[in-house]
Design a protein around this motif. Structure first.
Motif: not given
Length: 130
Positions: A59-64, A90-99, A24-28
């Motif tokens: 960490m999940a990484v997608e292009p932005e 370059l720009a990326f949207r990442c999903r990380v475990p915590v912020w 539940g702490a994961a953040r974009d």
């Protein structure tokens, strides 16, 4: 980039540290890379592929789309000797475990290693924004 120490051990240690994080702490977050190098935008796909490997799957990484108003720098990084003439490439949207500040430093290290693995040798400016 070529002067940065090899972070493989530190990245592996950090990946294990984030393993027990509450889902539940994961953040974009948004990561941008600015630089002088003309070929930097062409490395986006390879950086996108390398970053999750450098994060050991944490960490999940997608292009932005860099054309949209992304968080981070409010204007082009100019006026400083180190960043004069740099442009967001370059720009990326990442999903990380915590912020956290620690997570921001870890994300930056992941992208330094991903950029180095794709042949980037020039100075870059990396921003990490939640």
């Amino acid at each position: 980039m070529h002067l940065a120490p090899d972070p493989a051990a530190a990245l592996l240690y950090a990946a294990h540290w984030y393993e027990p994080a509450d889902p539940g702490a994961a953040r974009d977050v948004t990561v941008t890379v600015s630089g002088h190098e003309a070929g930097l935008p062409g490395r986006g796909g390879r950086v996108r592929d390398e970053a999750p490997a450098c994060a050991y799957g944490r960490m999940a990484v997608e292009p932005e789309n860099i054309a949209v108003n992304l968080p981070g720098l409010s204007r082009s990084p100019t006026g400083e000797v180190q960043t004069e003439g740099m442009r967001r490439a370059l720009a990326f949207r990442c999903r990380v475990p915590v912020w956290s500040l620690d997570a921001a430093a870890w994300i930056t290290e992941v992208f330094v290693e991903a950029l180095r693995a794709t042949g980037t040798a020039e100075p870059v400016l990396i921003t990490v924004s939640c």
